[in-house]
Enzyme design. Structure first.
Site, mmCIF file in Angstrom:
data_model
loop_
_atom_site.group_PDB
_atom_site.id
_atom_site.type_symbol
_atom_site.label_atom_id
_atom_site.label_comp_id
_atom_site.label_asym_id
_atom_site.label_seq_id
_atom_site.Cartn_x
_atom_site.Cartn_y
_atom_site.Cartn_z
ATOM 1 N N ASP A 265 0.853 -1.197 0.000
ATOM 2 C CA ASP A 265 0.000 0.000 0.000
ATOM 3 C C ASP A 265 0.882 1.237 0.000
ATOM 4 O O ASP A 265 2.052 1.181 0.379
ATOM 5 C CB ASP A 265 -0.912 0.019 1.232
ATOM 6 C CG ASP A 265 -1.847 1.220 1.219
ATOM 7 O OD1 ASP A 265 -2.536 1.417 0.204
ATOM 8 O OD2 ASP A 265 -1.859 1.991 2.200
ATOM 9 N N SER A 266 0.277 2.356 -0.376
ATOM 10 C CA SER A 266 1.001 3.627 -0.342
ATOM 11 C C SER A 266 1.298 4.072 1.089
ATOM 12 O O SER A 266 2.119 4.963 1.286
ATOM 13 C CB SER A 266 0.176 4.700 -1.037
ATOM 14 O OG SER A 266 -1.037 4.878 -0.343
ATOM 15 N N TYR B 291 -0.258 8.478 -2.866
ATOM 16 C CA TYR B 291 -0.052 8.222 -4.286
ATOM 17 C C TYR B 291 -1.111 8.942 -5.141
ATOM 18 O O TYR B 291 -0.914 9.154 -6.330
ATOM 19 C CB TYR B 291 -0.152 6.718 -4.580
ATOM 20 C CG TYR B 291 1.082 5.898 -4.237
ATOM 21 C CD1 TYR B 291 2.140 6.425 -3.496
ATOM 22 C CD2 TYR B 291 1.174 4.577 -4.673
ATOM 23 C CE1 TYR B 291 3.248 5.646 -3.187
ATOM 24 C CE2 TYR B 291 2.280 3.798 -4.379
ATOM 25 C CZ TYR B 291 3.310 4.328 -3.635
ATOM 26 O OH TYR B 291 4.399 3.565 -3.352
ATOM 27 N N GLY B 292 -2.257 9.262 -4.530
ATOM 28 C CA GLY B 292 -3.415 9.796 -5.264
ATOM 29 C C GLY B 292 -3.085 10.891 -6.263
ATOM 30 O O GLY B 292 -3.525 10.838 -7.415
ATOM 31 N N CYS C 286 -4.041 -0.874 -2.484
ATOM 32 C CA CYS C 286 -4.058 0.558 -2.721
ATOM 33 C C CYS C 286 -4.800 0.765 -4.037
ATOM 34 O O CYS C 286 -4.440 0.169 -5.054
ATOM 35 C CB CYS C 286 -2.619 1.068 -2.825
ATOM 36 S SG CYS C 286 -2.463 2.763 -3.412
ATOM 37 N N ASN C 287 -5.854 1.569 -3.992
ATOM 38 C CA ASN C 287 -6.658 1.747 -5.199
ATOM 39 C C ASN C 287 -5.885 2.434 -6.315
ATOM 40 O O ASN C 287 -6.010 2.072 -7.478
ATOM 41 C CB ASN C 287 -7.924 2.542 -4.871
ATOM 42 C CG ASN C 287 -8.989 1.680 -4.242
ATOM 43 O OD1 ASN C 287 -9.805 1.096 -4.930
ATOM 44 N ND2 ASN C 287 -8.973 1.552 -2.923
ATOM 45 N N THR C 288 -5.061 3.432 -5.945
ATOM 46 C CA THR C 288 -4.318 4.158 -6.977
ATOM 47 C C THR C 288 -3.319 3.218 -7.653
ATOM 48 O O THR C 288 -3.209 3.188 -8.887
ATOM 49 C CB THR C 288 -3.584 5.362 -6.357
ATOM 50 O OG1 THR C 288 -4.488 6.065 -5.493
ATOM 51 C CG2 THR C 288 -3.084 6.306 -7.421
ATOM 52 N N GLU D 181 -5.134 10.102 7.953
ATOM 53 C CA GLU D 181 -3.728 9.991 8.388
ATOM 54 C C GLU D 181 -3.496 10.820 9.662
ATOM 55 O O GLU D 181 -2.578 10.545 10.426
ATOM 56 C CB GLU D 181 -2.774 10.429 7.266
ATOM 57 C CG GLU D 181 -2.787 9.518 6.029
ATOM 58 C CD GLU D 181 -1.824 8.322 6.112
ATOM 59 O OE1 GLU D 181 -0.950 8.303 6.997
ATOM 60 O OE2 GLU D 181 -1.983 7.377 5.307
ATOM 61 N N CYS E 113 -11.141 3.549 -1.752
ATOM 62 C CA CYS E 113 -9.829 3.881 -1.190
ATOM 63 C C CYS E 113 -9.749 3.141 0.135
ATOM 64 O O CYS E 113 -10.701 3.152 0.921
ATOM 65 C CB CYS E 113 -9.715 5.391 -0.965
ATOM 66 S SG CYS E 113 -8.231 5.867 -0.029
ATOM 67 N N THR E 114 -8.616 2.483 0.369
ATOM 68 C CA THR E 114 -8.529 1.632 1.561
ATOM 69 C C THR E 114 -8.402 2.437 2.856
ATOM 70 O O THR E 114 -8.467 1.859 3.942
ATOM 71 C CB THR E 114 -7.369 0.625 1.416
ATOM 72 O OG1 THR E 114 -6.200 1.318 0.980
ATOM 73 C CG2 THR E 114 -7.728 -0.456 0.417
ATOM 74 N N HIS E 115 -8.226 3.731 2.757
ATOM 75 C CA HIS E 115 -8.307 4.565 3.968
ATOM 76 C C HIS E 115 -9.754 4.752 4.435
ATOM 77 O O HIS E 115 -10.000 4.982 5.619
ATOM 78 C CB HIS E 115 -7.737 5.968 3.713
ATOM 79 C CG HIS E 115 -6.241 6.047 3.722
ATOM 80 N ND1 HIS E 115 -5.464 5.580 2.699
ATOM 81 C CD2 HIS E 115 -5.376 6.572 4.644
ATOM 82 C CE1 HIS E 115 -4.187 5.806 2.973
ATOM 83 N NE2 HIS E 115 -4.103 6.398 4.152
#
Lengths: 274, 274
Positions: A9-10, A41-42, A72-74, A151, A184-186
């Protein structure tokens, strides 16, 4: 097959996927790498995301993984195809599982997606959904405030609610969606706040839960499931600050899980920032 | 890949899987075979179920299918392993997808299963669940009245409710389940009645919906998804009475779907009843 599942993941968002993998596949060992030092990364270019992703993958390949989860989706939007074509282990991203779950859940055939600018700009979800079922109507919205907010640990309360309300209002105003993909995994960390803003009648799809579910399917199909009694010690790596990473991990994992995890700093080959 | 997905069932129950496959994978052609003349499989011996299943599979293999869906829990319990070992196309049963979905949904780690005598006796669900997550508590109950009731078209109303209440009462009395697997493809037709008896707080898993979802995953993993614009004409076959099969199909499928289906009688090689 006691080899580990590799998860990249980012940053810390993919820990929601790791958490679901531990819950749904408790006999499987994970090796997680979060590229926290170069997160998010977005907003980055496709080429940069691809380069960073391959650096992470090469770090994990040296640790002999049996499957790769791009949490990570991006990175999924920009690098999954190249990873699938060049690796000889099964690879899963977070976009297809979320899309398939949305197709299963929607009754109105209107699906909403929220994600980073990169993910939304890539049209990866819209393509994934419409390739399978082209009568779907898809509304996608970039939510650039959400990752920085997560974050910082702001997940609930007045401030979180206001940001989520303001951000989602165009989607709620114009879309007839009955299903909303957290692309988005966040975002699963904001799920309670998002659910209270969109209302109970909209089904929220967590790409983290769905990716863990499909990882289970794919391990089974490839005869890679660990069938022995074995409770693994997971290995987590971050490219960034170790203390912050441990603190965020603690907030995501309950204690019994965290006790089975070692967390270390990773040095990627040719690590470079933009 | 315009080749069809083959779907087999002991009778009409698998039509709930076919219906979900059409909904979730509208570009994929289905060839369905229901062994209505020898239904139900539930009370039959393992050897007999295996023999009948292979007869159905051989019928479909002649029609050049790209994947096989065993849409019958009893056939999955007794024949899936042998099919997987002997066919060179992907094979999916209905037990693993329902199990993986239950693992995803349960928060209490107590899962209930209802199915035919054969399915419950085989312990196939309990094994599938515990192989992945052995701390699960599993309560299984055979419901021998449900398939005959569905085949008679009794799905809702006072009589259906009384049968469901009486049958499920031991499970509701002793199990702390928060998730209930409908371990028979006939049971989704009783879902409303079952949900009202068990209450809204229990999540009901339809193995039909979950199997269609995982068929989508497996076609993707094997690069077998049809990506062209193509709206197929499905082919349904029954070994039993054509008129009854058409009537039950009509009650399961909405008209727009049924118009795209041809229904014929099948003559299995070496067809024999017990």
């Amino acid at each position: 097959m006691k080899q580990a599942i590799g998860v990249i993941d980012s940053g810390v968002g993919g820990l929601t996927v790791a958490h679901e993998l531990m819950r749904q596949l408790p006999k499987e060992k994970l090796i997680y790498l979060g590229d926290t030092s170069r997160c998010p990364y977005g907003p980055r270019s496709k080429e940069e995301v691809q380069q960073f992703t391959w650096e992470m993958v090469n770090f994990l390949l040296e640790k002999d993984i049996k499957m790769l989860v791009v949490a990570c989706n991006t990175a999924t939007a920009f690098a999954l195809q190249s990873l699938k074509e060049n690796l000889n282990i099964p690879v899963i991203g977070v976009i297809q599982p979320g899309s398939r779950a949305a197709i299963k859940f929607t009754k109105t055939n209107h699906v909403g997606i929220i994600g980073t600018e990169g993910t939304v700009r890539s049209n990866a979800y819209t393509n994934a959904l419409k390739n399978i079922k082209d009568e779907l109507e898809v509304s996608a919205l970039a939510c650039p405030m959400f990752v920085p907010m997560v974050e910082q640990g702001i997940l609930e309360g007045q401030q979180a609610r206001e940001v989520v309300e303001d951000t989602l209002s165009p989607l709620l105003q114009y879309s007839k969606m009955d299903t909303l993909i957290l692309g988005c995994t966040h975002y699963p960390l904001l799920k309670n706040t998002i659910q209270s803003v969109v209302g109970e009648e909209i089904t929220i799809i967590s790409s983290s839960e769905e990716t863990a579910r499909e990882t289970s399917t794919i391990l089974d199909v490839h005869h890679l499931l660990n069938k022995d009694d074995y409770y693994p010690v997971h290995q987590f790596y971050t490219t960034g600050d170790l203390e912050i990473f441990i603190e965020i991990s603690r907030s995501i994992f309950k204690e019994p899980h965290l006790q089975m995890v070692t967390i270390e700093q990773a040095n990627l080959h040719q690590l470079q920032d933009s």
